[in-house]
Design a protein around this motif. Structure first.
Motif, mmCIF file in Angstrom:
data_model
loop_
_atom_site.group_PDB
_atom_site.id
_atom_site.type_symbol
_atom_site.label_atom_id
_atom_site.label_comp_id
_atom_site.label_asym_id
_atom_site.label_seq_id
_atom_site.Cartn_x
_atom_site.Cartn_y
_atom_site.Cartn_z
ATOM 1 N N GLY A 53 -3.241 -8.806 -8.944
ATOM 2 C CA GLY A 53 -3.096 -7.585 -9.733
ATOM 3 C C GLY A 53 -2.904 -6.375 -8.843
ATOM 4 O O GLY A 53 -2.407 -6.501 -7.716
ATOM 5 N N ARG A 54 -3.269 -5.223 -9.379
ATOM 6 C CA ARG A 54 -3.061 -3.972 -8.654
ATOM 7 C C ARG A 54 -4.361 -3.178 -8.560
ATOM 8 O O ARG A 54 -5.134 -3.133 -9.510
ATOM 9 C CB ARG A 54 -2.013 -3.124 -9.380
ATOM 10 N N TYR A 55 -4.567 -2.600 -7.398
ATOM 11 C CA TYR A 55 -5.684 -1.676 -7.212
ATOM 12 C C TYR A 55 -5.170 -0.242 -7.266
ATOM 13 O O TYR A 55 -4.042 0.048 -6.854
ATOM 14 C CB TYR A 55 -6.317 -1.848 -5.829
ATOM 15 N N HIS A 56 -6.043 0.620 -7.738
ATOM 16 C CA HIS A 56 -5.808 2.055 -7.578
ATOM 17 C C HIS A 56 -7.108 2.647 -7.044
ATOM 18 O O HIS A 56 -8.122 2.646 -7.745
ATOM 19 C CB HIS A 56 -5.408 2.692 -8.918
ATOM 20 N N GLY A 74 -2.278 3.368 -4.122
ATOM 21 C CA GLY A 74 -1.936 2.189 -4.908
ATOM 22 C C GLY A 74 -1.756 0.988 -3.993
ATOM 23 O O GLY A 74 -1.312 1.140 -2.854
ATOM 24 N N SER A 75 -2.100 -0.190 -4.475
ATOM 25 C CA SER A 75 -1.860 -1.398 -3.678
ATOM 26 C C SER A 75 -1.783 -2.605 -4.604
ATOM 27 O O SER A 75 -2.109 -2.516 -5.791
ATOM 28 C CB SER A 75 -2.961 -1.601 -2.630
ATOM 29 N N ALA A 76 -1.334 -3.705 -4.039
ATOM 30 C CA ALA A 76 -1.315 -4.975 -4.774
ATOM 31 C C ALA A 76 -2.316 -5.911 -4.118
ATOM 32 O O ALA A 76 -2.549 -5.825 -2.912
ATOM 33 C CB ALA A 76 0.080 -5.587 -4.729
ATOM 34 N N PHE A 77 -2.946 -6.766 -4.937
ATOM 35 C CA PHE A 77 -3.886 -7.707 -4.336
ATOM 36 C C PHE A 77 -3.614 -9.129 -4.812
ATOM 37 O O PHE A 77 -3.140 -9.351 -5.924
ATOM 38 C CB PHE A 77 -5.347 -7.329 -4.643
ATOM 39 N N THR A 78 -3.895 -10.062 -3.936
ATOM 40 C CA THR A 78 -3.985 -11.479 -4.295
ATOM 41 C C THR A 78 -5.286 -11.978 -3.705
ATOM 42 O O THR A 78 -5.561 -11.723 -2.527
ATOM 43 C CB THR A 78 -2.831 -12.294 -3.697
ATOM 44 N N VAL A 117 0.849 -1.205 0.000
ATOM 45 C CA VAL A 117 0.000 0.000 0.000
ATOM 46 C C VAL A 117 0.876 1.243 0.000
ATOM 47 O O VAL A 117 1.822 1.345 0.776
ATOM 48 C CB VAL A 117 -0.935 0.012 1.229
ATOM 49 N N ARG A 118 0.597 2.164 -0.906
ATOM 50 C CA ARG A 118 1.356 3.421 -0.899
ATOM 51 C C ARG A 118 0.457 4.584 -1.273
ATOM 52 O O ARG A 118 -0.506 4.432 -2.035
ATOM 53 C CB ARG A 118 2.576 3.347 -1.822
#
Lengths: 449, 166
Positions: free
Chosen positions: B130-133, B110-114, B97-98
């Protein structure tokens, strides 16, 4: 143990019987025969000309299990090749599409031009090759048959097939309605969607032609349409079915029907009408000018067309081109695109795309209910106590030889036709799939295991 | 005076959203979104580029306005969708998370998800990643999601993907 495909289709029109044995969906030997004699033994859809518009453009596709690359050469001619280096068999083209004058095999650097011709065998002079090698060709294997019909590209891995025009036959008349809306040609909306399901490919083949399932499988989608009509929900996504009675159980009179064509092609259709929720509404006049009123009405109708065995064009909630790619007897990959007429206004295109996403995507509100149902069928097809499926019986007394006034109006001559009210939901159109299936597999010797 | 978000607050919101999706708290999930929220999962044009303009390119999901999400929740609960019941068991794992950008009352996260899923009917487990925004807006005293973009990297979809499994 032997298996003879002829034993698995019980086709007795004189007795009013048509039944299919569940084994055709689950038996790996049947799958092997289908690959050899249908997908890798006759015409299959490979793609659209618009996927390789410029010189040296290429795209990757598939014929059965065989990787194919379709390339446009320096003179603008299209051809299809097996995407496999003649040296060691490695796949030469690595991307799904692109533009290249020269394709270099990543394994040992043999290179090929965009006409499939070998341009270099690395260190050939130093290779101490025998004369026999020097005399033979080193190009990519060209598909023996490759033809286009109005931008639709078809190929065959075997030489011995009828000309494409003969293969498509009268079904071509309904491809004409896909490409002339009203301008020549159609385009793939950018963004391909790919999904798999764990069931046989013929479940998708049939479902496209299945009018009977709509209100049973998709009631949640129908409820959403009703919400939106009432102004609840996502109002931006109005449905073309707002103006249709075809799927309403209480609709009266002829609401649709089916046509069967030679070589296994099938169309089922339903009345929609020229209404404003249809993305084509803005060009209705131009469509009438090109196709006449009867042709215009056909273009606005819901039409699901199968060009046997792997191309389906569904123009109903939106417009979809789907390619069926069997992966195994119980596993199928679907490549799907939103197709749209060239020159469409941005608002109509937007409407078309929104309707598409809601209905056709595996992330939408209809297709998942189909594919999950296919998987249920696949599990159920393990049953052997009563192997004969009964889903080929509706419309038996309504099916007639030849066309009807609606096909006559656009000069199409199908083998058989059915005119249906909302609840008839013809199932005899599947007979056409399986008669072609049986005809193609009849050339096969029973497989001994 | 509108507040600026901290990373801890952003993480709390993303983790709360994940838990609501996983546990079926969908009314509370909807309430995390602004009325005009955009929910967008692009498709892929080719191997390297996702679609960028939902008006002329295809998306996997695209809604302008929370009502599109309300339709999805309605369908999933309707009892009239075989794909929606029995629901797969899911866990959303969110990491990396940033704060990409933040100002008073607004934030880009921004973040990454699994996501791990178990389809109980098919007895089949798979995952999406993938990635969330997230675009957040401070509204009525709380942070809400004004836009959520989901970039799904493994986009060969095994049969079904729905709002609760992505």
């Amino acid at each position: 143990m032997t298996i003879d495909p002829a034993d698995l289709i019980d086709d007795r029109p004189e007795d009013g019987v048509f039944r299919v044995d569940r084994a055709i969906f689950r038996d790996a030997r049947i799958f092997e025969l289908e690959m050899r004699h249908i997908f890798e033994g006759g015409w299959v859809f490979l793609g659209l000309e618009s996927q390789a518009p410029r010189h040296h453009d290429f795209f990757a596709t598939q014929a059965g299990r065989v990787p194919i690359v379709v390339m446009r050469d320096g003179d603008g001619r299209l051809a299809a090749f097996v995407n496999s280096c003649p040296h060691k068999g490695a796949q030469v083209v690595q991307t799904r599409s692109g533009n290249a004058r020269l394709h270099v095999c990543p394994y040992h650097s043999w290179s090929f031009d965009s006409a499939g011709k070998n341009r270099a065998v690395k260190w050939q002079r130093a290779g101490c090759y025998a004369e026999a090698f020097e005399r033979s060709g080193h190009g990519l294997a060209r598909l023996p048959r490759f033809e286009a019909y109005r931008g639709f590209l078809f190929g065959s891995l075997v030489e011995d097939v009828p000309p494409l025009a003969e293969h498509l036959g009268e079904a071509a008349r309904f491809l004409d309605f896909v490409v002339g809306q009203p301008e020549e040609g159609l385009e793939l909306v950018p963004g391909a969607v790919t999904f798999t399901y764990d069931a046989n490919w013929k479940l998708q083949l049939e479902n496209c032609s299945d009018a009977y399932h709509f209100t049973s499988t998709h009631p949640s989608y129908i409820r959403i349409m009703e919400r939106r009509q009432k102004g609840e929900g996502a109002v931006a996504v109005r449905s073309v079915w707002d103006q249709s009675q075809a799927w309403r159980e209480d609709a009266e009179g002829v609401q649709g029907g089916s046509y069967s064509f030679e070589h296994g092609h099938v169309l089922n259709w339903g009345r929609i009408g020229v209404g404003e929720t249809h993305p084509l509404h803005e060009c209705a006049a131009a469509i009438t000018a090109r196709h006449g009123e009867a042709g215009r009405d056909w273009i606005f109708n819901m039409r699901n067309l199968t060009i046997f065995p792997n191309l389906q064009i569904a123009e109903n909630a939106s417009s979809q081109l789907r390619v069926i790619q069997p992966l195994g007897v119980g596993r199928t990959l679907m490549r799907t695109w939103c197709i749209a007429p060239r020159g469409e206004s941005s608002s109509a295109r937007r409407q078309r795309i929104r309707q598409y996403e809601d209905f056709f995507n595996p992330s939408g509100m209809a297709t998942p209910d189909d594919t999950v149902a296919y998987e249920g069928c696949q599990r159920g097809h393990a049953g052997r106590i009563d192997p004969w499926l009964q889903g080929y019986s509706r419309g038996m007394t309504a099916s007639r030889t030849g066309g009807n006034s609606l096909s006559d109006a656009v000069g199409a001559s199908p083998l058989r036709s059915v005119l249906a009210d909302a609840q008839l939901c013809d199932e005899t159109l599947y007979h056409n799939y399986y008669r072609e299936w049986a005809r193609r597999l009849a050339s096969a010797k029973p497989v001994r295991k | 005076m509108m507040p600026e978000i901290s990373r801890a607050e952003a993480e709390d919101l993303l983790y709360r959203e994940a838990a609501l999706l996983d546990e079926g708290g969908w009314d509370d999930w909807l309430a995390l979104f602004t009325e005009d929220a955009v929910f967008w999962m692009p498709a892929w044009r080719d191997e390297e580029s996702p679609t960028a303009d939902p008006n002329c390119e295809l998306s996997l999901i695209y809604y302008e306005g929370r009502r599109g999400l309300e339709d999805r929740v309605f369908r999933a609960r309707s009892g009239q969708s075989v794909a929606s019941h029995p629901r797969p068991r899911c866990v959303h794992c969110i990491s990396n998370v940033r704060l990409i950008e933040c100002s008073a009352g607004n934030a880009e996260i921004g973040s990454a998800f699994t996501i791990f899923l178990h389809d109980v009917r098919a007895e089949r487990t798979h995952h999406f990643f993938g990635r969330y925004h997230h675009t957040l807006r401070h509204e009525e005293g709380t942070w809400r999601i004004a836009r959520k973009k989901i970039l799904l990297l493994n986009d060969t979809i095994p049969t079904v993907v729905d709002f609760y499994s992505i």
